[in-house]
Design an enzyme around this catalytic site. Structure first.
Site, PDB file in Angstrom:
ATOM      1  N   LYS A 144       0.838  -1.198   0.000  1.00 57.05           N
ATOM      2  CA  LYS A 144       0.000   0.000   0.000  1.00 57.05           C
ATOM      3  C   LYS A 144       0.873   1.247   0.000  1.00 57.05           C
ATOM      4  CE  LYS A 144      -3.868   1.973   2.676  1.00 57.05           C
ATOM      5  NZ  LYS A 144      -4.777   1.748   3.831  1.00 57.05           N
TER       6      LYS A 144
ATOM      7  N   SER B 136      -9.319   2.089   2.487  1.00 58.13           N
ATOM      8  CA  SER B 136      -8.347   2.759   1.645  1.00 58.13           C
ATOM      9  C   SER B 136      -7.300   1.826   1.042  1.00 58.13           C
ATOM     10  CB  SER B 136      -7.632   3.853   2.454  1.00 58.13           C
ATOM     11  OG  SER B 136      -6.913   3.294   3.538  1.00 58.13           O
TER      12      SER B 136
ATOM     13  N   SER C 244     -10.040  -0.033   6.667  1.00 53.15           N
ATOM     14  CA  SER C 244      -9.385   0.083   5.368  1.00 53.15           C
ATOM     15  C   SER C 244      -8.791  -1.201   4.818  1.00 53.15           C
ATOM     16  CB  SER C 244      -8.293   1.158   5.423  1.00 53.15           C
ATOM     17  OG  SER C 244      -8.871   2.425   5.571  1.00 53.15           O
TER      18      SER C 244
END
Length: 446
Positions: free
Chosen positions: A77, A151, A175
């Protein structure tokens, strides 16, 4: 010809350790899949093709037999440092400066033999439950008209599309679990302090945790073991657990749609048939949970945005941070989080695991949410993901587990929550659900 795309991380690492395949071959196949499909999916901000192949070759100089993730391609990420790559956090306001060293979780993955093939798209500052912005849009590989979630949306999309077998993400208000639930993956948000955090400026007051995204419980367990630097073997014998099932939304006024309530009830029925003590029971969520969630969510963004040029932030991010600035002082005291833990602890003294729907409804359409107003984003996020925030506020472990399908054929999912230190128990229950109700590993893009 054997193909390694679509194989699990466990299968790949075993084959590499046994020298049945070279790390370069595995990585090259996954890079080819990224090149073929990522234009449609939008999982990656940047792909490290040349560097990844060189790092795969370097593995041959190590003792492969000692590497639990030998030759496994992973995605990271884009809010975690990867040596030699810029950490953009989904924003035009962040510097395009290569990191000097890996984040500790990335370093642990590499020490275990994993190869980082790229950094994945996130919403700006990882604020929202949809993933789009100036660096790209991550779509759900099962339904490209829908967002992958957020996210950790890019990381989830990469795994669901078969571009990597596992990926690293993090979870401050859901997330990991939100995109995993959308994309048919297993995700584990560890409890506080189990895996090193170091996310943004203070981990959203200790609510954000790093964790794995995977297609199988076995792979999630393997990656979690590496990230936590501890062994997490499955139990030698089945363990009977007390499981509470609740389909009530923690946030007042948010309705859970039928596919998700049905999934939770069906999962509960299977676990009951398997011998667990399952009964309906609602946690005593306080009426102030909605406002507390909003205060912490916005305050975390306010802190992360402090040293950035607001003129280069999207409008929804600027408003989110501006709202949060008024809450930062109160949130830092931790009073509300401690009150929530005290309120919910007796429930988890009585039940080993809480089983809930993972989401309230399917993910929003994949559109330019970063160009839409703040309130519209808030309402869309809250309407589809009310189930995740309480467990970031408490700091307790929680998982998203695929279960069943939505009317459009995309995956549905349930959430498992446990008391502090119960990661192994959650993985155990998730593994039983995987056996009782098998799910397809990756989306049918071909």
């Amino acid at each position: 010809m054997t193909t390694w795309v679509g194989r699990t991380a466990t299968e790949i690492a075993t084959a590499v350790r046994e020298q049945r395949v070279a790390p370069r071959e595995v990585v090259a196949e996954h890079l080819a899949r990224i090149e073929r499909f990522d234009g449609r999916v939008g999982a990656f901000r940047t792909v490290r093709a040349e560097a990844a192949l060189a790092e795969a070759d370097e593995l041959l100089s190590r003792d492969l037999g000692q590497l639990p993730l030998a030759g496994v391609p992973v995605a990271v990420k884009d809010n975690l440092a990867v040596r030699g790559e810029a950490n953009r956090n989904g924003s035009a306001a962040t510097p395009d400066t290569p990191a000097g060293e890996d984040h500790v979780t990335v370093a642990r993955l590499r020490a275990a033999g994993a190869v980082v093939v790229g950094l994945t798209n996130v919403p700006e500052l990882c604020v929202f439950g949809t993933t789009e912005g100036v660096h790209g849009t991550a779509r759900n590989p099962w339904d490209l008209s829908r967002t992958a979630g957020g996210s950790s949306g890019g990381s989830a999309a990469a795994v669901a599309a078969g571009m990597v077998p596992v990926a690293l993400g993090n979870d401050g208000m859901g997330s990991l679990r939100i995109p995993a639930a959308n994309c048919g993956l297993v995700a584990l948000k560890p409890g506080h302090g189990v895996v090193p955090a170091g996310i943004g400026h203070g981990d959203w007051f200790g609510m954000s945790e790093n964790g794995p995204l995977a297609t199988t419980v076995e792979d999630a367990r393997l990656m979690f073991s590496v990230l936590a630097d501890t062994e997490q073997p499955p139990p030698a014998e089945p363990v009977t657990r007390g499981i509470a099932v609740s389909v009530r939304s923690p946030l007042a006024g948010v309705r859970i749609t039928r596919p998700y309530t049905t999934a939770a009830r069906q999962a509960a029925a299977l676990l009951s048939e398997a011998g667990h003590r399952v009964r309906p029971a609602n946690p005593p969520y306080p009426v102030w949970l909605s406002t507390t969630s909003l205060a912490h969510w916005t305050a975390g963004t306010a802190v992360d945005a402090e040293d950035l040029d607001p003129r280069r932030l999207a409008r929804r991010t600027r408003v989110h941070a501006a709202v949060g600035r008024r809450f930062v002082t109160g949130v830092r005291t931790g009073v509300r989080r401690e009150q929530l833990r005290a309120r919910l602890a007796p429930f988890f003294a009585e039940h080993d695991v809480l089983l809930t729907p993972a989401l309230a409804r399917r993910s929003p359409a994949s559109v330019a949410w970063h160009e839409r107003g703040w309130l519209r984003n808030i309402l869309a996020n809250t309407a589809y993901s009310p189930m995740t925030p309480p467990w970031n506020l408490t700091g307790w472990p929680a998982m998203a587990v695929p279960f069943g399908t939505l009317p459009n054929g995309a995956p549905c999912a349930v959430q498992l929550v446990g008391r502090p230190g119960s990661e192994a128990a959650l993985l155990d229950v998730a593994g039983q659900l995987e056996v009782l109700n098998p799910w397809r590993r990756t989306a049918p893009l071909d």
